[in-house]
Design an enzyme around this catalytic site. Structure first.
Site, mmCIF file in Angstrom:
data_model
loop_
_atom_site.group_PDB
_atom_site.id
_atom_site.type_symbol
_atom_site.label_atom_id
_atom_site.label_comp_id
_atom_site.label_asym_id
_atom_site.label_seq_id
_atom_site.Cartn_x
_atom_site.Cartn_y
_atom_site.Cartn_z
ATOM 1 N N SER A 1 0.931 -1.211 -0.178
ATOM 2 C CA SER A 1 0.108 0.071 -0.067
ATOM 3 C C SER A 1 0.748 1.182 -0.015
ATOM 4 O O SER A 1 2.122 1.321 0.598
ATOM 5 C CB SER A 1 -0.952 0.029 1.188
ATOM 6 O OG SER A 1 -1.633 -1.148 1.202
HETATM 7 N N1 SAH Z 1 -0.928 -4.276 3.699
HETATM 8 C C1 SAH Z 1 -0.096 -4.868 2.710
HETATM 9 C C2 SAH Z 1 -1.260 -4.770 1.332
HETATM 10 C C3 SAH Z 1 -1.097 -5.996 0.395
HETATM 11 S S1 SAH Z 1 -2.478 -5.879 -0.929
HETATM 12 C C4 SAH Z 1 0.970 -4.167 2.183
HETATM 13 O O1 SAH Z 1 0.792 -2.894 2.310
HETATM 14 O O2 SAH Z 1 1.789 -4.864 1.832
HETATM 15 C C5 SAH Z 1 -3.539 -6.797 -0.099
HETATM 16 C C6 SAH Z 1 -3.400 -8.182 0.321
HETATM 17 O O3 SAH Z 1 -4.601 -8.887 0.680
HETATM 18 C C7 SAH Z 1 -2.829 -9.231 -0.635
HETATM 19 O O4 SAH Z 1 -1.723 -9.560 -0.197
HETATM 20 C C8 SAH Z 1 -4.136 -9.951 -0.924
HETATM 21 O O5 SAH Z 1 -3.374 -11.173 -1.154
HETATM 22 C C9 SAH Z 1 -4.690 -10.047 0.501
HETATM 23 N N2 SAH Z 1 -5.863 -10.500 0.307
HETATM 24 C C10 SAH Z 1 -7.032 -10.563 -0.494
HETATM 25 N N3 SAH Z 1 -7.878 -11.132 -0.236
HETATM 26 C C11 SAH Z 1 -7.724 -11.709 1.111
HETATM 27 C C12 SAH Z 1 -8.424 -12.489 1.966
HETATM 28 N N4 SAH Z 1 -9.813 -12.962 1.737
HETATM 29 N N5 SAH Z 1 -7.888 -13.102 2.940
HETATM 30 C C13 SAH Z 1 -6.886 -12.495 3.212
HETATM 31 N N6 SAH Z 1 -5.868 -11.610 2.386
HETATM 32 C C14 SAH Z 1 -6.385 -11.404 1.476
#
Ligand code: SAH
Length: 219
Positions: A69
């Site tokens: 993010s």
């Molecule tokens: N906070 C993270 C954001 C990553 S993007 C950062 O800054 O790196 C969002 C993440 O949510 C991805 O890794 C994706 O795989 C995860 N995600 C999507 N759907 C999900 C679900 N149902 N349960 C758990 N994680 C999920």
């Protein structure tokens, strides 16, 4: 800190300080959030090839179609989540690179984080180990179901966007707890803040945002 963690060139402290200045200009007020982000080496949370861009205020790819993010969004969501009473136990849905998790881990007693993509979770775990962040617990699972075993949570933060707020997350929120979550589909998402007061929920809609979708199941 190892030289790698201290960073050189584009990952230096000065580059990080510039990011913090920009976050302040954009309205981030929490001294605690700014101080943690000033010291946390974001370049360790992206691929080495992208390290020189780690302190730009932008989302970056982390593989598997996912992104780390944007720093401003991390700061904003953390600030909103922790407003008011300090949160002891926080649940994050979407560990991804682990950057948001690492920020939270330095501001609350314990962070529980759920990720559906196993290789991303393993990389994040390795980073927490390197940085000696010992108050983070990870689970490989579909976060729509929260993490029942440790519920209720004082705060829940979701870093991927469902079309609707998952019911389980509301259920696993403490009375007085707060959920920060982007909601919406391809036509547009907005950031929502939901406060639980006893058995009632109060929802506030904030700015338009752009997150990867929350997907069901795990891989
Ligand atoms: N906070 C993270 C954001 C990553 S993007 C950062 O800054 O790196 C969002 C993440 O949510 C991805 O890794 C994706 O795989 C995860 N995600 C999507 N759907 C999900 C679900 N149902 N349960 C758990 N994680 C999920």
């Amino acid at each position: 800190m190892t030289p790698n963690q201290r960073g050189i060139g584009m990952t230096s402290q000065r580059t990080r300080d510039r990011l913090i200045m920009r976050l302040k200009e954009q309205g981030i007020k929490s001294a605690d959030v700014l101080s943690v982000m000033k010291d946390l080496p974001r370049h360790l949370f992206v691929d080495e090839a992208l390290a020189s861009r780690a302190y730009e205020d932008t989302a970056l790819p982390i593989g598997h179609g996912q992104t780390i993010s944007q720093p401003f969004i991390v700061a904003k969501m953390t600030e909103i989540l922790l407003q008011g009473l300090p949160k002891k136990k926080v649940l994050e849905v979407g560990t991804g690179s682990g950057y948001q998790t690492a920020v939270l881990s330095q501001l609350v007693e314990r962070v529980y984080s759920v990720e559906r993509i196993s290789p991303l979770q393993n990389q994040a775990r390795e980073r927490f180990y390197q940085l000696k962040l010992n108050n983070i617990k990870l689970k490989h699972s579909d976060g729509s179901w929260g993490w029942e075993d440790n519920a209720p949570y004082d705060g829940i933060i979701v870093t991927c966007a469902p079309e609707e707020v998952p019911h389980e997350l509301l259920r696993q929120l403490s009375p007085g707890g707060r959920l920060v979550i982007p909601v919406g589909g391809s036509v547009g998402q907005s950031l929502r803040v939901i406060d639980r007061n006893g058995s009632t929920f109060e929802e506030t809609e904030l700015d338009a945002v752009s997150f990867v979708p929350l997907l069901s199941g795990q891989i």
